[in-house]
Design a protein around this motif. Sequence first.
Motif, short mmCIF file in Angstrom:
data_model
loop_
_atom_site.label_atom_id
_atom_site.label_comp_id
_atom_site.label_asym_id
_atom_site.label_seq_id
_atom_site.Cartn_x
_atom_site.Cartn_y
_atom_site.Cartn_z
N ALA A 1 0.86 -1.12 0.06
CA ALA A 1 0.15 0.13 -0.02
C ALA A 1 0.93 1.20 -0.11
CB ALA A 1 -0.86 0.15 1.21
N ALA A 2 0.66 2.08 -1.02
CA ALA A 2 1.50 3.42 -1.00
C ALA A 2 0.63 4.59 -0.49
CB ALA A 2 1.79 3.58 -2.53
N ASP A 3 1.35 5.55 0.19
CA ASP A 3 0.73 6.61 0.64
C ASP A 3 0.04 7.43 -0.22
OD1 ASP A 3 0.22 8.90 2.11
OD2 ASP A 3 2.10 9.08 3.15
N ASP A 4 -1.18 7.80 -0.14
CA ASP A 4 -2.23 8.28 -1.05
C ASP A 4 -2.30 9.80 -0.55
OD1 ASP A 4 -3.76 7.83 1.12
OD2 ASP A 4 -5.53 7.12 -0.07
N SER A 5 -1.60 10.30 0.43
CA SER A 5 -1.56 11.50 0.71
C SER A 5 -1.00 12.42 -0.27
CB SER A 5 -0.96 11.70 2.08
OG SER A 5 0.39 11.51 2.22
N PRO A 6 -1.31 13.73 -0.71
CA PRO A 6 -0.76 14.61 -1.49
C PRO A 6 0.87 14.87 -1.20
CG PRO A 6 -2.89 15.20 -1.11
CD PRO A 6 -2.52 14.19 0.04
N LEU A 7 1.82 15.06 -2.39
CA LEU A 7 3.06 15.17 -2.03
C LEU A 7 3.15 16.83 -1.93
CD1 LEU A 7 6.23 14.33 -2.24
CD2 LEU A 7 6.10 15.00 -4.81
N ASP A 8 3.73 17.23 -0.83
CA ASP A 8 3.85 18.61 -0.61
C ASP A 8 4.91 19.42 -1.66
OD1 ASP A 8 4.07 21.37 0.54
OD2 ASP A 8 5.16 20.56 2.40
N LEU A 9 4.15 19.97 -2.29
CA LEU A 9 5.40 20.90 -3.45
C LEU A 9 5.06 22.33 -3.12
CD1 LEU A 9 3.92 18.78 -6.57
CD2 LEU A 9 5.98 18.51 -5.47
N SER A 10 4.87 22.77 -2.04
CA SER A 10 4.66 24.06 -1.60
C SER A 10 5.76 24.76 -1.85
CB SER A 10 3.94 24.16 -0.34
OG SER A 10 4.97 23.82 0.73
N MET A 11 6.86 24.29 -1.66
CA MET A 11 8.29 25.04 -1.64
C MET A 11 8.62 25.44 -3.27
SD MET A 11 8.51 21.50 -2.32
CE MET A 11 8.52 21.30 -0.12
N LEU A 12 7.96 24.76 -4.38
CA LEU A 12 8.38 25.03 -5.65
C LEU A 12 7.46 26.26 -6.34
CD1 LEU A 12 7.99 21.30 -6.96
CD2 LEU A 12 9.92 22.59 -5.93
N PRO A 13 8.06 26.92 -7.00
CA PRO A 13 7.34 27.98 -8.03
C PRO A 13 6.04 27.39 -8.39
CG PRO A 13 9.71 27.91 -8.61
CD PRO A 13 9.46 26.47 -7.81
N ALA A 14 4.86 28.21 -8.48
CA ALA A 14 3.59 27.80 -9.00
C ALA A 14 3.45 27.51 -10.48
CB ALA A 14 2.55 28.74 -8.45
N ALA A 15 4.35 28.42 -11.11
CA ALA A 15 4.28 28.31 -12.55
C ALA A 15 4.69 27.02 -13.20
CB ALA A 15 4.86 29.45 -13.17
N ARG A 16 4.16 26.37 -13.94
CA ARG A 16 4.59 25.14 -14.59
C ARG A 16 5.63 25.38 -15.64
NH1 ARG A 16 0.58 22.80 -17.34
NH2 ARG A 16 1.56 20.80 -17.40
N ASP A 17 6.72 25.89 -15.33
CA ASP A 17 7.79 26.14 -16.10
C ASP A 17 9.16 25.57 -15.81
OD1 ASP A 17 8.99 28.06 -14.29
OD2 ASP A 17 7.73 29.71 -15.32
N TRP A 18 10.26 26.02 -16.50
CA TRP A 18 11.65 25.33 -16.36
C TRP A 18 11.73 25.57 -14.87
CZ3 TRP A 18 16.22 27.62 -14.98
CH2 TRP A 18 16.45 28.65 -15.19
N LYS A 19 11.62 26.87 -14.36
CA LYS A 19 12.02 27.08 -13.08
C LYS A 19 11.42 26.20 -11.92
CE LYS A 19 12.62 32.07 -14.05
NZ LYS A 19 12.24 33.53 -13.66
N ARG A 20 10.45 25.89 -12.20
CA ARG A 20 9.55 24.73 -11.19
C ARG A 20 10.41 23.43 -11.25
NH1 ARG A 20 4.53 24.05 -8.65
NH2 ARG A 20 3.89 21.68 -8.84
N PHE A 21 10.72 22.95 -12.52
CA PHE A 21 11.38 21.70 -12.53
C PHE A 21 12.81 21.82 -12.13
CE2 PHE A 21 14.63 20.07 -15.87
CZ PHE A 21 14.46 18.66 -15.35
N ALA A 22 13.57 22.98 -12.17
CA ALA A 22 14.75 23.27 -11.61
C ALA A 22 14.66 23.00 -10.26
CB ALA A 22 15.63 24.32 -11.87
N ALA A 23 13.79 23.63 -9.45
CA ALA A 23 13.48 23.60 -7.99
C ALA A 23 13.25 22.34 -7.66
CB ALA A 23 12.22 24.70 -7.67
N PHE A 24 12.46 21.42 -8.44
CA PHE A 24 12.08 20.10 -8.04
C PHE A 24 13.29 19.23 -7.98
CE2 PHE A 24 11.04 15.77 -9.61
CZ PHE A 24 10.27 15.24 -8.72
N CYS A 25 14.11 19.59 -9.13
CA CYS A 25 15.40 18.67 -9.18
C CYS A 25 16.18 18.89 -7.96
CB CYS A 25 16.06 18.88 -10.24
SG CYS A 25 15.44 18.44 -12.07
N GLU A 26 16.34 19.99 -7.65
CA GLU A 26 17.36 20.49 -6.53
C GLU A 26 16.77 20.16 -5.16
OE1 GLU A 26 19.78 24.38 -4.85
OE2 GLU A 26 18.73 24.34 -6.93
N HIS A 27 15.16 20.06 -4.95
CA HIS A 27 14.52 19.71 -3.72
C HIS A 27 14.48 18.26 -3.33
CE1 HIS A 27 12.47 20.88 -0.19
NE2 HIS A 27 11.60 19.86 -0.17
#
Length: 319
Positions: A18-44
């Motif tokens: 059974a996998a945890d079905d609670s939402p992943l906390d992504l609040s630390m990432l930029p809201a816009a779905r662009d390359w900056k969000r991707f870069a922040a995801f990689c780093e975090h």
Amino acid sequence: MTITLTPAKQRRPGPRAAADDSPLDLSMLPAARDWKRFAAFCEHFLTHPNGEPIKLKPYQQEIAKGILPVRGGRPAMGLLSIARGQAKTEIASWLACYCLFADGIQSPEVLVIASSLEQAQRQIFRRVVGHIERNPELLKRSRISRDSISTPWNSGALVALASTEASLQGWNHSAGFLDELHVVDSVVWERVVTASLKRTDSLTLAISTPPSNPQSIMKELADKAKSEPDKNFFYREWTSDLDHDPLCAHCVRQARPLTGGVKGELSRLASLLRKVPEGTYRRLMLGQWDTPTDEQWLSLAQLDPLRVDRVLEPGERVI
């Protein structure tokens, strides 16, 4: 006596766990779905095997900006032509992780495709699994099997596939990553692209070294991208001048953005050049197109001094 406690290794849940079905906390990432969000995801969220967080190099930022732009819509397709050893499979795995966990799409369907299922599992898929296993937050929200990963919290799936027409039937992917396009035929490429058109915001990205076959679909796509630029098709190549020496330091830095400036790179390439035909070396290690045939061990520059104007007489012995 001093006792040192070693943290227990994170265990991978089985496919039935059974996998945890609670939402992943992504609040630390930029809201816009662009390359900056991707870069922040990689780093975090993502790390190298040594535990260091992943920070995009300048050329990797260039890729991210092209397929995840700040302004305007995303391209539906993309092609990256780059030499071996320049982390092309790694960046594909980072993008695959991002598209599965953090791109803000409900029910993401991510395909990682290679010439065979074994290669797809061994290349991009294995790296994605490694990233997940090194992050407890990603791991507990994932169910990992031999060739697929499911994320119940966002109804997502990532699947490894062979690049055959049969295996690509029936998918509705939000993102597809095709490794080594130079060995894929046009029918497979068309099948991947047409499947992605079922979603309005999907992405199909191919990453490869240049092909040896001048009639390949990769050559066709690259030529069209250069002659008829299209905002819905992102193309970028890292290559160098065919007329320059194969060990030209400037060409190596230009064609090999990750390792070209690293100490010892030229000596390593020189050693390889003594073991393979120059055409193969130029195509695989310098990302050059239209290289001499791979069976040609002597370059034209080496053959020129041996040319003679004398015409052989009929019956003359040739040694």
